[in-house]
Design a protein around this motif. Structure first.
Motif, PDB file in Angstrom:
ATOM      1  N   ALA A   1       0.833  -1.206   0.000  1.00  0.00           N
ATOM      2  CA  ALA A   1       0.000   0.000   0.000  1.00  0.00           C
ATOM      3  C   ALA A   1       0.863   1.249   0.000  1.00  0.00           C
ATOM      4  O   ALA A   1       1.987   1.219   0.508  1.00  0.00           O
ATOM      5  CB  ALA A   1      -0.882   0.004   1.258  1.00  0.00           C
ATOM      6  N   PRO A   2       0.340   2.359  -0.545  1.00  0.00           N
ATOM      7  CA  PRO A   2       1.097   3.612  -0.521  1.00  0.00           C
ATOM      8  C   PRO A   2       1.440   4.035   0.902  1.00  0.00           C
ATOM      9  O   PRO A   2       2.471   4.657   1.148  1.00  0.00           O
ATOM     10  CB  PRO A   2       0.133   4.634  -1.161  1.00  0.00           C
ATOM     11  N   THR A   3       0.575   3.678   1.858  1.00  0.00           N
ATOM     12  CA  THR A   3       0.804   4.053   3.256  1.00  0.00           C
ATOM     13  C   THR A   3       1.979   3.300   3.869  1.00  0.00           C
ATOM     14  O   THR A   3       2.407   3.615   4.966  1.00  0.00           O
ATOM     15  CB  THR A   3      -0.452   3.747   4.083  1.00  0.00           C
ATOM     16  N   ARG A   4       2.510   2.293   3.170  1.00  0.00           N
ATOM     17  CA  ARG A   4       3.563   1.451   3.750  1.00  0.00           C
ATOM     18  C   ARG A   4       4.930   1.665   3.091  1.00  0.00           C
ATOM     19  O   ARG A   4       5.895   1.007   3.458  1.00  0.00           O
ATOM     20  CB  ARG A   4       3.152  -0.025   3.677  1.00  0.00           C
ATOM     21  N   LYS A   5       4.989   2.621   2.137  1.00  0.00           N
ATOM     22  CA  LYS A   5       6.218   2.834   1.373  1.00  0.00           C
ATOM     23  C   LYS A   5       7.388   3.250   2.250  1.00  0.00           C
ATOM     24  O   LYS A   5       8.521   2.863   2.015  1.00  0.00           O
ATOM     25  CB  LYS A   5       5.996   3.916   0.302  1.00  0.00           C
ATOM     26  N   ASN A   6       7.136   4.082   3.239  1.00  0.00           N
ATOM     27  CA  ASN A   6       8.230   4.664   4.019  1.00  0.00           C
ATOM     28  C   ASN A   6       8.548   3.919   5.307  1.00  0.00           C
ATOM     29  O   ASN A   6       9.294   4.414   6.137  1.00  0.00           O
ATOM     30  CB  ASN A   6       7.902   6.133   4.360  1.00  0.00           C
ATOM     31  N   LEU A   7       7.956   2.754   5.501  1.00  0.00           N
ATOM     32  CA  LEU A   7       8.238   2.005   6.725  1.00  0.00           C
ATOM     33  C   LEU A   7       9.671   1.483   6.701  1.00  0.00           C
ATOM     34  O   LEU A   7      10.287   1.374   5.647  1.00  0.00           O
ATOM     35  CB  LEU A   7       7.276   0.818   6.849  1.00  0.00           C
TER      36      LEU A   7
ATOM     37  N   ALA B   1      -6.628  -3.317  -2.806  1.00  0.00           N
ATOM     38  CA  ALA B   1      -7.834  -2.676  -3.354  1.00  0.00           C
ATOM     39  C   ALA B   1      -9.111  -3.221  -2.734  1.00  0.00           C
ATOM     40  O   ALA B   1     -10.143  -2.559  -2.731  1.00  0.00           O
ATOM     41  CB  ALA B   1      -7.872  -2.854  -4.872  1.00  0.00           C
ATOM     42  N   GLY B   2      -9.054  -4.439  -2.195  1.00  0.00           N
ATOM     43  CA  GLY B   2     -10.244  -5.037  -1.608  1.00  0.00           C
ATOM     44  C   GLY B   2     -10.507  -4.643  -0.174  1.00  0.00           C
ATOM     45  O   GLY B   2     -11.473  -5.101   0.442  1.00  0.00           O
ATOM     46  N   ARG B   3      -9.650  -3.810   0.412  1.00  0.00           N
ATOM     47  CA  ARG B   3      -9.855  -3.354   1.786  1.00  0.00           C
ATOM     48  C   ARG B   3     -10.440  -1.950   1.748  1.00  0.00           C
ATOM     49  O   ARG B   3      -9.871  -1.055   1.128  1.00  0.00           O
ATOM     50  CB  ARG B   3      -8.528  -3.342   2.556  1.00  0.00           C
ATOM     51  N   TRP B   4     -11.550  -1.700   2.425  1.00  0.00           N
ATOM     52  CA  TRP B   4     -12.192  -0.369   2.470  1.00  0.00           C
ATOM     53  C   TRP B   4     -12.172   0.244   1.071  1.00  0.00           C
ATOM     54  O   TRP B   4     -11.717   1.356   0.859  1.00  0.00           O
ATOM     55  CB  TRP B   4     -11.471   0.552   3.477  1.00  0.00           C
ATOM     56  N   TRP B   5     -12.690  -0.503   0.111  1.00  0.00           N
ATOM     57  CA  TRP B   5     -12.548  -0.144  -1.296  1.00  0.00           C
ATOM     58  C   TRP B   5     -13.236   1.164  -1.643  1.00  0.00           C
ATOM     59  O   TRP B   5     -12.995   1.735  -2.688  1.00  0.00           O
ATOM     60  CB  TRP B   5     -13.087  -1.274  -2.175  1.00  0.00           C
ATOM     61  N   TRP B   6     -14.085   1.654  -0.757  1.00  0.00           N
ATOM     62  CA  TRP B   6     -14.780   2.909  -1.022  1.00  0.00           C
ATOM     63  C   TRP B   6     -13.959   4.125  -0.587  1.00  0.00           C
ATOM     64  O   TRP B   6     -14.379   5.250  -0.763  1.00  0.00           O
ATOM     65  CB  TRP B   6     -16.140   2.903  -0.313  1.00  0.00           C
TER      66      TRP B   6
ATOM     67  N   ASP C   1     -10.060   6.424  -0.287  1.00  0.00           N
ATOM     68  CA  ASP C   1      -8.867   6.787  -1.061  1.00  0.00           C
ATOM     69  C   ASP C   1      -7.706   5.877  -0.657  1.00  0.00           C
ATOM     70  O   ASP C   1      -7.367   5.799   0.515  1.00  0.00           O
ATOM     71  CB  ASP C   1      -8.513   8.250  -0.745  1.00  0.00           C
ATOM     72  N   PRO C   2      -7.046   5.196  -1.622  1.00  0.00           N
ATOM     73  CA  PRO C   2      -5.958   4.277  -1.278  1.00  0.00           C
ATOM     74  C   PRO C   2      -4.788   4.954  -0.582  1.00  0.00           C
ATOM     75  O   PRO C   2      -4.009   4.294   0.104  1.00  0.00           O
ATOM     76  CB  PRO C   2      -5.520   3.701  -2.626  1.00  0.00           C
ATOM     77  N   ALA C   3      -4.643   6.257  -0.746  1.00  0.00           N
ATOM     78  CA  ALA C   3      -3.498   6.938  -0.148  1.00  0.00           C
ATOM     79  C   ALA C   3      -3.585   6.996   1.369  1.00  0.00           C
ATOM     80  O   ALA C   3      -2.595   7.245   2.041  1.00  0.00           O
ATOM     81  CB  ALA C   3      -3.377   8.349  -0.705  1.00  0.00           C
ATOM     82  N   VAL C   4      -4.764   6.792   1.918  1.00  0.00           N
ATOM     83  CA  VAL C   4      -4.903   6.981   3.366  1.00  0.00           C
ATOM     84  C   VAL C   4      -5.492   5.785   4.094  1.00  0.00           C
ATOM     85  O   VAL C   4      -5.558   5.783   5.313  1.00  0.00           O
ATOM     86  CB  VAL C   4      -5.768   8.222   3.689  1.00  0.00           C
ATOM     87  N   LYS C   5      -5.941   4.758   3.403  1.00  0.00           N
ATOM     88  CA  LYS C   5      -6.695   3.739   4.129  1.00  0.00           C
ATOM     89  C   LYS C   5      -5.799   2.784   4.914  1.00  0.00           C
ATOM     90  O   LYS C   5      -5.059   1.999   4.367  1.00  0.00           O
ATOM     91  CB  LYS C   5      -7.636   2.971   3.195  1.00  0.00           C
TER      92      LYS C   5
ATOM     93  N   CYS D   1      -6.107   0.853   9.121  1.00  0.00           N
ATOM     94  CA  CYS D   1      -7.073   0.674  10.202  1.00  0.00           C
ATOM     95  C   CYS D   1      -6.647   1.361  11.476  1.00  0.00           C
ATOM     96  O   CYS D   1      -7.395   1.399  12.443  1.00  0.00           O
ATOM     97  CB  CYS D   1      -7.290  -0.799  10.467  1.00  0.00           C
ATOM     98  N   GLY D   2      -5.419   1.919  11.505  1.00  0.00           N
ATOM     99  CA  GLY D   2      -4.948   2.548  12.727  1.00  0.00           C
ATOM    100  C   GLY D   2      -3.951   1.673  13.473  1.00  0.00           C
ATOM    101  O   GLY D   2      -3.290   2.134  14.390  1.00  0.00           O
ATOM    102  N   LEU D   3      -3.828   0.406  13.082  1.00  0.00           N
ATOM    103  CA  LEU D   3      -2.826  -0.444  13.715  1.00  0.00           C
ATOM    104  C   LEU D   3      -1.433  -0.042  13.249  1.00  0.00           C
ATOM    105  O   LEU D   3      -0.469  -0.179  13.964  1.00  0.00           O
ATOM    106  CB  LEU D   3      -3.044  -1.922  13.346  1.00  0.00           C
ATOM    107  N   HIS D   4      -1.361   0.453  12.006  1.00  0.00           N
ATOM    108  CA  HIS D   4      -0.072   0.798  11.411  1.00  0.00           C
ATOM    109  C   HIS D   4      -0.165   2.200  10.819  1.00  0.00           C
ATOM    110  O   HIS D   4      -0.180   2.356   9.603  1.00  0.00           O
ATOM    111  CB  HIS D   4       0.303  -0.206  10.312  1.00  0.00           C
ATOM    112  N   PRO D   5      -0.248   3.220  11.672  1.00  0.00           N
ATOM    113  CA  PRO D   5      -0.446   4.570  11.139  1.00  0.00           C
ATOM    114  C   PRO D   5       0.696   5.052  10.269  1.00  0.00           C
ATOM    115  O   PRO D   5       0.511   5.859   9.389  1.00  0.00           O
ATOM    116  CB  PRO D   5      -0.588   5.436  12.390  1.00  0.00           C
ATOM    117  N   GLY D   6       1.912   4.538  10.480  1.00  0.00           N
ATOM    118  CA  GLY D   6       3.035   4.861   9.612  1.00  0.00           C
ATOM    119  C   GLY D   6       3.307   6.342   9.547  1.00  0.00           C
ATOM    120  O   GLY D   6       3.118   7.065  10.504  1.00  0.00           O
ATOM    121  N   LYS D   7       3.731   6.775   8.367  1.00  0.00           N
ATOM    122  CA  LYS D   7       4.186   8.157   8.261  1.00  0.00           C
ATOM    123  C   LYS D   7       3.201   9.020   7.481  1.00  0.00           C
ATOM    124  O   LYS D   7       3.497  10.118   7.099  1.00  0.00           O
ATOM    125  CB  LYS D   7       5.568   8.174   7.619  1.00  0.00           C
TER     126      LYS D   7
END
Ligand code: SF4
Length: 244
Positions: free
Chosen positions: A137-143, A207-212, A214-218, A220-226
């Motif tokens: 996911a885009p949210t995991r690029k900088n981990l 894409a199948g998670r919270w598909w409704w 924006d992929p840039a932010v979805k 669940c809060g377990l891995h808020p990342g950067k």
């Protein structure tokens, strides 16, 4: 790099987590990546604990896999549930499927059912281990593989961060590791039943998670990342959700 070499690198990291970060625990969602870590930890690392979160909305196939893991490895993974009073209040106020109505309501549901139980599970631990991969996911690029999780106050290790999806499946096949039956029905990433769907060829693996959303932010809060700031801004946008 060969799969054997990648496995050796993960083993080196887990050796040091077991030795230097005790008590450490593995947050096991029973997804494909986490089954790689389940297999390694159950067979080689008795000093690393394991737990899972039962949100109360998991698909039946995940419970079936939990039983398979118990039978295969002789372990019963401790389960953390949400606080009943918090779930009852949320559902009483918003209804059972309010997560489709807004990002804010979705995040509040994830907070009650995942983030708060995670905090309890991590309490008193010096490190936790996740099966995150960078290209999920885009949210995991900088981990990074090892980083301090300031939100929860302990070190966080992601040994599979640079594994590809095909590395994961090659491992599961090579070691005949059980996996969630939903993966054979087009589900690449598996979470709660109402918030997970199968993907079609060419779609992003998450894409199948919270598909409704924006992929840039979805997340669940377990891995808020950067990307946490971006997620907060996005959560203020009203009426984003479409039908689930
Ligand atoms: Fe609630 Fe969906 Fe988050 Fe599960 S994934 S905790 S059902 S919003």
């Amino acid at each position: 790099m060969s799969l054997d070499h990648k496995i050796a690198e993960v083993r080196t990291l887990l050796d040091s987590v077991q030795k230097d970060y005790s008590p450490a625990t593995f947050a096991n969602s029973f997804g494909a990546e986490d089954m790689v870590l389940t297999d390694l930890i159950a067979r080689h690392y008795p000093g690393i604990e394991m737990f899972t979160l039962d949100t109360g909305r998991l698909p039946e196939e995940t419970y079936t896999l939990m039983k398979e893991v118990a039978d295969r490895y002789g372990i019963r993974v401790p389960v953390y549930f949400p606080e009943p009073a918090a779930v009852e209040a949320y559902v009483a106020q918003n209804g059972p499927n309010a997560f489709y109505e807004s990002v804010d309501l979705r995040k509040r549901c994830c907070h009650i059912r995942k983030v708060e139980p995670l905090k309890r599970a991590l309490s008193g631990k010096r490190a936790w281990i996740t099966g995150l991969r960078r290209d999920q996911a885009p949210t995991r690029k900088n981990l990074t593989e090892s980083e301090f999780d300031a939100e929860n106050g302990l070190q966080k290790f992601s040994p599979l961060l640079d594994w590809s999806e095909s590395d994961v499946w090659a491992y599961l096949k090579q070691f005949d590791v059980p996996y969630n039956a939903l993966h054979d029905k087009g589900y690449t990433s598996i979470g709660c039943a109402p918030c997970t769907r199968a993907i079609t060829r060419g779609e992003d693996v998450r894409a199948g998670r919270w598909w409704w959303e924006d992929p840039a932010v979805k997340e669940c809060g377990l891995h808020p990342g950067k990307n946490r700031g971006a997620a907060k801004v996005f959560a203020t946008v009203k009426d984003l959700a479409v039908s689930g």
